[in-house]
Design a protein around this motif. Structure first.
Motif, PDB file in Angstrom:
ATOM      1  N   ILE A   1       1.341  -1.047  -0.426  1.00  0.00           N
ATOM      2  CA  ILE A   1      -0.358   0.130  -0.441  1.00  0.00           C
ATOM      3  C   ILE A   1       1.162   0.576   0.178  1.00  0.00           C
ATOM      4  CG2 ILE A   1      -1.982   0.795   1.406  1.00  0.00           C
ATOM      5  CD1 ILE A   1      -2.487  -0.974   2.359  1.00  0.00           C
TER       6      ILE A   1
ATOM      7  N   THR B   1     -11.093   4.634   1.594  1.00  0.00           N
ATOM      8  CA  THR B   1     -11.075   3.192   1.208  1.00  0.00           C
ATOM      9  C   THR B   1     -11.122   3.265   3.214  1.00  0.00           C
ATOM     10  OG1 THR B   1      -9.914   2.967  -0.711  1.00  0.00           O
ATOM     11  CG2 THR B   1      -9.546   1.248   1.023  1.00  0.00           C
TER      12      THR B   1
ATOM     13  N   MET C   1     -14.248   3.259   4.430  1.00  0.00           N
ATOM     14  CA  MET C   1     -15.085   1.276   4.060  1.00  0.00           C
ATOM     15  C   MET C   1     -14.798   0.661   4.428  1.00  0.00           C
ATOM     16  SD  MET C   1     -15.604   3.151  -0.123  1.00  0.00           S
ATOM     17  CE  MET C   1     -16.667   1.603  -0.799  1.00  0.00           C
ATOM     18  N   LEU C   2     -13.755   0.152   4.389  1.00  0.00           N
ATOM     19  CA  LEU C   2     -12.790  -1.602   4.308  1.00  0.00           C
ATOM     20  C   LEU C   2     -13.177  -1.818   6.236  1.00  0.00           C
ATOM     21  CD1 LEU C   2     -10.717  -1.803   1.546  1.00  0.00           C
ATOM     22  CD2 LEU C   2     -13.560  -2.189   1.576  1.00  0.00           C
TER      23      LEU C   2
ATOM     24  N   LEU D   1      -7.340   9.141  -2.053  1.00  0.00           N
ATOM     25  CA  LEU D   1      -8.570   7.799  -1.755  1.00  0.00           C
ATOM     26  C   LEU D   1      -8.590   6.568  -0.752  1.00  0.00           C
ATOM     27  CD1 LEU D   1      -8.323   6.417  -5.309  1.00  0.00           C
ATOM     28  CD2 LEU D   1     -10.391   8.637  -4.325  1.00  0.00           C
ATOM     29  N   PHE D   2      -7.343   7.542   0.085  1.00  0.00           N
ATOM     30  CA  PHE D   2      -6.844   6.342   1.379  1.00  0.00           C
ATOM     31  C   PHE D   2      -7.537   6.436   3.326  1.00  0.00           C
ATOM     32  CE2 PHE D   2      -4.096   5.121   5.047  1.00  0.00           C
ATOM     33  CZ  PHE D   2      -4.281   4.051   4.918  1.00  0.00           C
TER      34      PHE D   2
END
Length: 438
Positions: A132, A149, A152-153, A145-146
């Motif tokens: 990553i 993400t 979300m995850l 976007l980190f």
């Protein structure tokens, strides 16, 4: 086996000390509700806090700036910033500590996860984190976007799985959420209850974090004190010169350096240094090659500093002034009384004279002292200023008459006669007093 009960007893005793005990508080609150004196108790507590705050401010000495204390301007700014914040109070501090301790577990869990990655506790997790990190270095736009993400995850997907638990499956590592309506309650992040296992673990982590921070602070300050505080001016000057050269070179070369690849390579190097085998190899190499030559390199650098950095500037020299004031005995006779030596000329427009105050000073010239941090230069003596017109013009003295022979500057009246005061200026050379010199 006996650690948990003993910790419970210690924590309960600490809570009783900080809060005054549950029984005492409950009996006090019940008696207050019975006699209707709740407001009096609150006012009493408020007055007690204010009194303690005043006592602390008056009795406790302020830390010296050289010992890490705040300057007067910093103190004024902090007091202004704390104006709308609660004052210092032991019950408030105990309550806030308890609330913080019940909620800070997520911070320490994140800390331990990062440490497990950096120490290669699980190689798969470390390689995943490095992958990553590599993508972010090569494609910096992914950094935007980190956070999305992670939410979300890391937050929403586990919450969905919590409400839709997967059915039993031989593939436990890849749970598939169940279909249909939710089968469990939604997960809510709540503070851990007091006197629980997580509460005690948080207290232990806070305790160890304070110790780690103290050691890290002492080591950083110890390493940076000698190069940066100019106690050894030659050493600090050499470090400053080196940093100036490095900064200038980096300023010129930084637009042309491949920063993405530099961060990528150094990230992998730093994480690889945390591997147990790499740590053992680095330690053995340090003990074998660096430690025996460490003092030698330090002596070599000190020799270069002593040879190339020469600080032989003489102390700063200036001149101080003092005004000899005399007052006229009688307006009809040109006779004057020696009055005193003053730091100000006591002219017509001076503040002291306008408010009808007597001039301030000493009786004799030998009683005049140099300013703080200065000393009279060797072989210097008081000398009469032979050009009084210059300082008269600099101070914009009005209603003044200069005697070019005696160098006296007289007050003049509206009719052109001499006033009751005259003065002349004396000068003497002073130089900066070296630190530690008496």
């Amino acid at each position: 086996m006996n650690y948990a009960p003993r910790s419970f007893r210690e924590l309960a005793a600490l809570k009783d000390i900080l809060y005054g005990g549950d029984d005492a508080m409950s009996s006090s609150s019940s008696s207050s509700s019975q006699d209707g004196s709740g407001n009096k108790e609150s006012r009493k507590d408020h007055i007690t806090d204010k009194l303690l705050e005043r006592l602390f401010a008056a009795a406790l000495p302020a830390a010296d700036v050289a010992n890490g204390g705040s300057t007067s301007s910093d103190v004024a700014e902090r007091l202004q910033d704390q104006k709308n914040r609660p004052a210092f109070s032991v019950p408030v501090m105990a309550r806030n500590f308890s609330r913080l301790n019940a909620r800070i577990g997520v911070v320490f869990r994140l800390q331990y996860k990062i440490m497990r990655i950096l120490t290669w506790r699980n190689a798969n997790h470390t390689f995943s984190a490095l992958a990553i990190y590599s993508f972010i270095c090569l494609y910096p736009f992914l950094l935007v976007l980190f956070p999305v993400t992670v939410v979300m995850l890391g937050v929403m997907v586990p919450s969905f799985v919590q409400r839709h638990p997967p059915p039993p499956s031989p593939l436990a590592s890849f749970p598939v959420p169940s279909e249909g309506p939710p089968l469990a309650e939604a997960r809510e992040l709540r503070p851990v209850p007091e006197l629980s296992r997580d509460f005690l673990m948080n207290m232990r982590d806070i305790q160890n974090f304070m110790d780690d921070f103290t050691h890290a602070y002492d080591r950083i300050v110890g390493a940076l004190s000698k190069p940066t505080n100019f106690k050894d001016e030659q050493y600090s000057s050499a470090v400053y010169l080196a940093l100036l050269v490095v900064g200038a070179v980096m300023f010129l070369l930084s637009p042309y350096l491949p920063w993405r690849h530099i961060f990528l390579v150094w990230g992998w190097i730093i994480v690889s240094m945390g591997h147990p085998k790499a740590r053992r190899m680095l330690k053995s190499s340090h003990d074998m090659y660096v430690t025996p030559r460490e003092q030698e390199l330090s002596n070599l650098f000190d020799a270069l500093v002593a040879k190339d950095i020469v600080l032989d500037e003489p102390p700063e020299h200036r001149h101080v002034e003092i005004f000899e004031l005399q007052r006229q005995k009688n307006s009809d006779v040109d006779e004057w009384d020696d009055w005193l030596f003053s730091a100000a000329p006591y002219d017509v427009l001076s503040q002291q004279r306008a408010s009808k105050q007597r001039p301030q000073g000493v009786r004799f010239l030998d009683e005049v002292l140099p300013p703080v941090g200065w000393k009279f230069a060797r072989d210097s003596a008081w000398k009469l200023d032979l050009r009084p017109g210059e300082w008269v013009l600099q101070r914009s003295l009005v209603n003044a008459e200069i005697d070019s022979n005696s160098k006296w500057v007289y007050d003049t009246t509206s009719s052109g006669h001499k006033g009751e005061w005259r003065r002349r200026r004396w000068l003497r050379a002073v130089e900066r007093q070296v630190t530690g010199e008496e």
